[in-house]
Design a protein around this motif. Structure first.
Motif, PDB file in Angstrom:
ATOM      1  N   PRO B  35       1.043  -1.246  -0.098  1.00 15.79           N
ATOM      2  CA  PRO B  35       0.066   0.129   0.043  1.00 15.79           C
ATOM      3  C   PRO B  35       0.747   0.974  -0.033  1.00 15.79           C
ATOM      4  CG  PRO B  35      -0.249  -1.128   2.235  1.00 15.79           C
ATOM      5  CD  PRO B  35       0.638  -2.024   1.252  1.00 15.79           C
ATOM      6  N   ILE B  36       2.082   1.128   0.344  1.00 18.23           N
ATOM      7  CA  ILE B  36       2.883   2.270   0.463  1.00 18.23           C
ATOM      8  C   ILE B  36       3.012   3.011  -1.154  1.00 18.23           C
ATOM      9  CG2 ILE B  36       5.437   1.549  -0.260  1.00 18.23           C
ATOM     10  CD1 ILE B  36       5.613   3.014   2.750  1.00 18.23           C
ATOM     11  N   PHE B  42      -1.834   5.526   4.008  1.00 14.04           N
ATOM     12  CA  PHE B  42      -0.917   4.620   4.571  1.00 14.04           C
ATOM     13  C   PHE B  42       0.713   5.022   4.451  1.00 14.04           C
ATOM     14  CE2 PHE B  42       1.996   1.079   4.091  1.00 14.04           C
ATOM     15  CZ  PHE B  42       1.726  -0.016   5.241  1.00 14.04           C
ATOM     16  N   ALA B  46       3.281   6.321   7.335  1.00 18.68           N
ATOM     17  CA  ALA B  46       4.831   5.427   7.433  1.00 18.68           C
ATOM     18  C   ALA B  46       6.012   6.503   7.332  1.00 18.68           C
ATOM     19  CB  ALA B  46       5.049   4.339   6.093  1.00 18.68           C
ATOM     20  N   MET B  48       6.279   8.989   4.941  1.00 17.58           N
ATOM     21  CA  MET B  48       6.691   9.440   3.537  1.00 17.58           C
ATOM     22  C   MET B  48       5.755  10.446   3.469  1.00 17.58           C
ATOM     23  SD  MET B  48       9.034   7.477   3.035  1.00 17.58           S
ATOM     24  CE  MET B  48       9.855   6.046   2.935  1.00 17.58           C
ATOM     25  N   PHE B  52       5.064   6.611  -3.376  1.00 21.25           N
ATOM     26  CA  PHE B  52       6.224   6.864  -4.364  1.00 21.25           C
ATOM     27  C   PHE B  52       6.219   5.664  -5.091  1.00 21.25           C
ATOM     28  CE2 PHE B  52       7.519   5.089  -0.311  1.00 21.25           C
ATOM     29  CZ  PHE B  52       8.283   3.839  -0.752  1.00 21.25           C
ATOM     30  N   ILE B  85      14.740   7.405  -4.030  1.00 16.69           N
ATOM     31  CA  ILE B  85      13.281   7.339  -4.328  1.00 16.69           C
ATOM     32  C   ILE B  85      12.720   7.953  -5.386  1.00 16.69           C
ATOM     33  CG2 ILE B  85      10.870   7.503  -3.190  1.00 16.69           C
ATOM     34  CD1 ILE B  85      12.317   6.467  -0.404  1.00 16.69           C
TER      35      ILE B  85
END
Lengths: 147, 133
Positions: B35-36, B42, B46, B48, B52, B85
């Motif tokens: 899910p990130i 989400f 976390a 972020m 990404f 990233i």
């Protein structure tokens, strides 16, 4: 810190049918324009026996097991802190639509850097077709953020 | 393929900006449903800034760079490090250059340095491929 006694753990292997529609969807998602990855006739004309799986597709086979990344459960990882560090493929043959691939995976190593702020989990995966031929191997390093 | 030598550059590949649509499509097609990459709530939880790109999406772009250049049947090895990233709206350009001619498992091969770069020049993926000649 992650449980290093799990190093060497062999995950249950599983079989995945490589479906034509899945390969076309994958090709679309990466913006592929080369017809051999989209059009079966073009693939056959180019000498493939069916639609070929693109070079990074074996990673998608990893995702087809009973759980997404079983190492997450084995090491009690918080998925939000997992990053992909490195990925390597060695190729010995071509995976095509219609193949059934057995994925085997082993936890190869765990190590840390920056005083444990980052931990690294190394997996080794292999992809064998329905005729028992090894098509590819992968080495994957996951990075676990402890900060 | 006698015209491939050290210094031969691969035709560059520039991709459209990374969008939420790109990531949703890739999540579905690749089977990587972490899910990130698809759920902003989400990702923010976390730590972020937002969702990404999957590293493997950029690696797939690098794969396209390679197979646009030589048939996939000649690809022997393909590896990379995920160096930075790739965020939403980033524009990725893939490039590569033959850096060495080598013998790999008794075959004459080219070792190719490959990379994915963002619009500001940041290298997001740094990799290497071995391609049979």
């Amino acid at each position: 810190m992650l449980d290093k006694t799990k190093i060497g753990h062999q995950f249950d292997s599983f079989k995945v049918d490589v479906e034509k529609g899945r390969l076309k969807f994958f090709a679309k998602s990466i913006g592929e324009t080369n017809p051999i990855y989209i059009d079966e006739e073009a693939a056959i004309a180019a000498g493939y026996k069916a639609l070929p799986a693109p070079p990074t597709f074996p990673f998608s086979l990893d995702m087809e097991g009973p759980e997404l990344l079983p190492v997450i459960g084995l090491l009690n990882l918080d998925i939000g802190r997992v990053l992909h560090g490195t990925q390597e493929f060695n190729y010995f043959g071509q995976i095509h639509a219609g193949d059934t691939i057995t994925v085997s995976s082993k936890l190869k190593n765990i190590f840390d850097k920056k005083g444990g702020a980052l931990e690294f989990v190394v997996m080794e995966n292999s992809y064998t077709n329905q005729d028992g031929e090894l098509m590819a191997q992968a080495s994957v390093t996951l990075v676990y953020r402890n900060v | 393929m006698t015209n491939i030598t050290v210094g031969t550059k691969l035709p560059e590949l520039t991709l459209p900006p990374i969008s939420r649509f790109t990531l949703a499509l890739y999540a579905g097609a690749s089977g990587d449903h972490n899910p990130i990459h698809i759920d902003s709530d989400f990702a923010k939880k976390a730590g972020m800034p937002d969702v990404f790109a999957h590293g493997m999406l950029s690696m797939a772009y690098l794969g396209r760079l390679l197979t646009n250049w030589q048939p996939q049947s000649q690809l022997r090895k393909f590896s990379n490090k995920f160096a930075a990233i790739t965020q939403l709206k980033d524009v990725i350009t893939c490039s590569g250059e033959v850096v060495e001619l080598i013998t790999h498992n008794d075959e004459q091969c080219a070792r190719v340095a490959i990379q994915a770069c963002k619009q500001d020049g940041t290298q997001s993926l740094i990799g290497e491929a071995i391609v049979a000649l």
